[in-house]
Design an enzyme around this catalytic site. Structure first.
Site, PDB file in Angstrom:
ATOM      1  N   ASN A  12       0.806  -1.100  -0.063  1.00  0.00           N
ATOM      2  CA  ASN A  12      -0.016   0.076   0.110  1.00  0.00           C
ATOM      3  C   ASN A  12       0.576   1.165   0.042  1.00  0.00           C
ATOM      4  O   ASN A  12       2.131   1.139   0.339  1.00  0.00           O
ATOM      5  CB  ASN A  12      -0.757  -0.019   1.184  1.00  0.00           C
ATOM      6  CG  ASN A  12      -1.900  -0.954   1.228  1.00  0.00           C
ATOM      7  OD1 ASN A  12      -2.475  -1.417   0.315  1.00  0.00           O
ATOM      8  ND2 ASN A  12      -2.244  -1.683   2.564  1.00  0.00           N
ATOM      9  N   ASP A  14       0.829   4.465   2.064  1.00  0.00           N
ATOM     10  CA  ASP A  14       0.281   5.199   3.033  1.00  0.00           C
ATOM     11  C   ASP A  14       0.240   6.761   2.942  1.00  0.00           C
ATOM     12  O   ASP A  14       1.205   7.270   2.717  1.00  0.00           O
ATOM     13  CB  ASP A  14       1.071   4.730   4.424  1.00  0.00           C
ATOM     14  CG  ASP A  14       0.987   3.276   4.789  1.00  0.00           C
ATOM     15  OD1 ASP A  14       0.128   2.630   4.142  1.00  0.00           O
ATOM     16  OD2 ASP A  14       1.847   2.892   5.756  1.00  0.00           O
ATOM     17  N   LYS A  41       0.664  -4.441   5.029  1.00  0.00           N
ATOM     18  CA  LYS A  41       1.458  -5.249   5.998  1.00  0.00           C
ATOM     19  C   LYS A  41       2.274  -6.462   5.080  1.00  0.00           C
ATOM     20  O   LYS A  41       3.459  -6.494   5.857  1.00  0.00           O
ATOM     21  CB  LYS A  41       0.195  -5.846   6.724  1.00  0.00           C
ATOM     22  CG  LYS A  41      -0.495  -5.106   7.601  1.00  0.00           C
ATOM     23  CD  LYS A  41      -1.445  -6.142   8.487  1.00  0.00           C
ATOM     24  CE  LYS A  41      -0.618  -6.483   9.448  1.00  0.00           C
ATOM     25  NZ  LYS A  41      -0.162  -5.569  10.508  1.00  0.00           N
ATOM     26  N   ASN A 193      -3.020  -9.473  17.828  1.00  0.00           N
ATOM     27  CA  ASN A 193      -2.809  -8.568  18.735  1.00  0.00           C
ATOM     28  C   ASN A 193      -4.153  -8.887  19.804  1.00  0.00           C
ATOM     29  O   ASN A 193      -5.001  -9.705  19.578  1.00  0.00           O
ATOM     30  CB  ASN A 193      -3.066  -7.077  18.576  1.00  0.00           C
ATOM     31  CG  ASN A 193      -4.410  -6.637  17.778  1.00  0.00           C
ATOM     32  OD1 ASN A 193      -5.241  -7.208  17.648  1.00  0.00           O
ATOM     33  ND2 ASN A 193      -4.178  -5.714  16.927  1.00  0.00           N
ATOM     34  N   THR A 230      -0.001 -10.202  20.958  1.00  0.00           N
ATOM     35  CA  THR A 230       0.901  -8.989  21.378  1.00  0.00           C
ATOM     36  C   THR A 230      -0.032  -8.057  22.251  1.00  0.00           C
ATOM     37  O   THR A 230      -1.238  -8.096  22.185  1.00  0.00           O
ATOM     38  CB  THR A 230       1.321  -8.292  20.207  1.00  0.00           C
ATOM     39  OG1 THR A 230       0.121  -7.877  19.281  1.00  0.00           O
ATOM     40  CG2 THR A 230       2.137  -9.036  19.146  1.00  0.00           C
ATOM     41  N   LEU A 231       0.649  -7.360  23.103  1.00  0.00           N
ATOM     42  CA  LEU A 231      -0.201  -6.788  24.129  1.00  0.00           C
ATOM     43  C   LEU A 231       0.386  -5.079  24.011  1.00  0.00           C
ATOM     44  O   LEU A 231       0.261  -4.373  25.159  1.00  0.00           O
ATOM     45  CB  LEU A 231       0.374  -7.292  25.433  1.00  0.00           C
ATOM     46  CG  LEU A 231       0.038  -8.747  25.654  1.00  0.00           C
ATOM     47  CD1 LEU A 231       0.434  -8.953  27.073  1.00  0.00           C
ATOM     48  CD2 LEU A 231      -1.428  -8.849  25.686  1.00  0.00           C
ATOM     49  N   ALA A 233       2.320  -1.760  24.364  1.00  0.00           N
ATOM     50  CA  ALA A 233       3.530  -1.314  25.309  1.00  0.00           C
ATOM     51  C   ALA A 233       3.791  -2.353  26.484  1.00  0.00           C
ATOM     52  O   ALA A 233       4.882  -2.353  27.164  1.00  0.00           O
ATOM     53  CB  ALA A 233       3.164  -0.137  26.007  1.00  0.00           C
ATOM     54  N   ASP A 262       3.948  -5.042  12.664  1.00  0.00           N
ATOM     55  CA  ASP A 262       4.892  -5.697  11.332  1.00  0.00           C
ATOM     56  C   ASP A 262       6.426  -6.048  11.845  1.00  0.00           C
ATOM     57  O   ASP A 262       6.770  -7.129  11.578  1.00  0.00           O
ATOM     58  CB  ASP A 262       4.804  -4.736  10.101  1.00  0.00           C
ATOM     59  CG  ASP A 262       3.370  -4.681   9.868  1.00  0.00           C
ATOM     60  OD1 ASP A 262       2.572  -5.561   9.728  1.00  0.00           O
ATOM     61  OD2 ASP A 262       2.954  -3.361   9.186  1.00  0.00           O
TER      62      ASP A 262
END
Length: 317
Positions: A12, A14, A41, A193, A230-231, A233, A262
């Site tokens: 893409n 951006d 991505k 996530n 993934t969490l 921070a 990414d």
């Protein structure tokens, strides 16, 4: 590192505007000038893996417009093999409209463009007629879901036939239909996530509450050997046959979270391709994701292997 990473995914352009805060529905918020940058991505993760030392090939589609030409040139500069990135006559290159507020949080609207035409027929054409044979020249396959699920499934099947591990970053999360269920079953490593993990758990009829290691363990029941959540921070948690793993986030001055996921996915994939123990791979991925938040933009913010090594040096790896 010279691990061979094959990425099948999106490309893409951006367009990013930085604002004091994200607008509420129906609200207009004045921001800075729009900035163009390479994204998508698939392309982001390919570039991230190349900067981290991998030998990377990308399969995807661009439009025959100015944005497509700019993105192709950028891949060449980054050392990504783009010979399997096609140009679709009459199509527009994918476009992402990104709004970033002062603390780095963002909102993204995506126009897929040529990416939506990366179907199974295009995959076969771009890989020389035999995706399994094409994939066999790689150590690991990395997928995301900004292209059709059916295409990702065809790539995962080709990887399984070639004896190549598949990593799936299930983002953005599509409806949980038979194709997605099959894709996850063909996946060796699943990365999501928190919101994606919750959506998948709910859609699959699994418990969507409780500690994250327990929820990751439930997702392993869908087929993957390793599930990583993934969490932000707070780092990431993972669940494998050997039990739970976790690593906290690294304290950094975040300015833009675009591209952080990414960077995480690419670092984890590359480390696993090198047969790095999952705990060490998770640590490297958290470091790469944290570093990507310290600069604005998607590909422009992706860290190098040397930067990750420096961040990890104080804790020995």
């Amino acid at each position: 590192m010279n691990e061979r990473v094959l990425v099948v995914g999106s490309l893409n352009m951006d367009l990013t505007i930085r604002v004091p805060r994200l607008p509420a529905p129906g609200e207009t918020v004045s921001g800075q000038d729009a900035v163009r940058g390479a994204g998508g991505k698939g392309a982001n993760q390919a570039v991230a893996a190349a900067r981290l030392g991998g030998l990377v090939r990308l399969v995807g589609l661009l439009g025959d417009d100015e944005f497509g030409a700019r993105l192709r040139s950028g891949l060449h500069r980054e050392g990504v093999d783009a010979t399997a990135v096609g140009t679709l006559p009459g199509a527009a290159t994918g476009l992402a409209l990104i709004v970033v507020q002062e603390d780095g949080e963002n909102s993204i609207t995506l126009a897929p463009g040529a990416n939506r035409h990366l179907d199974e027929a295009a995959l076969i054409r771009l890989t020389g007629g035999d995706p399994a044979r094409f994939t066999a020249d790689s150590d690991i396959l990395l997928l995301q879901l900004e292209v059709p699920v059916a295409t990702a499934l065809a790539a995962a099947r080709a990887a399984r036939a070639a004896g190549v591990r598949t990593v799936l970053n299930a983002a953005p999360m599509p409806p949980f239909d038979d194709r997605l269920r099959q894709l996850i079953a063909y996946t060796d490593v699943l990365i999501l996530n928190q919101s994606e993990a919750t959506a998948l758990l709910t859609a699959a009829g699994l418990a969507a509450t409780g500690p994250w290691p327990r929820r990751a363990a439930a997702l392993r029941g869908l087929g993957p050997d390793l599930v990583v959540v993934t969490l932000g921070a707070d780092g990431a948690v993972a669940e494998s046959a050997d039990g739970p793993l976790s690593h906290p986030g690294f304290p950094v001055d975040a300015v833009d979270t675009v591209g952080a996921g990414d960077a995480f996915c690419a670092a984890l994939t590359l480390a696993l391709a090198a047969h790095t123990p999952p705990a060490t791979a998770l640590r490297r991925a958290c470091a790469a994701g944290s570093l990507a938040t310290t600069r604005p933009g998607a590909q422009a913010a992706l860290p190098t292997r040397a930067e990750v090594d420096r961040l990890l040096a104080p804790e020995g790896g």
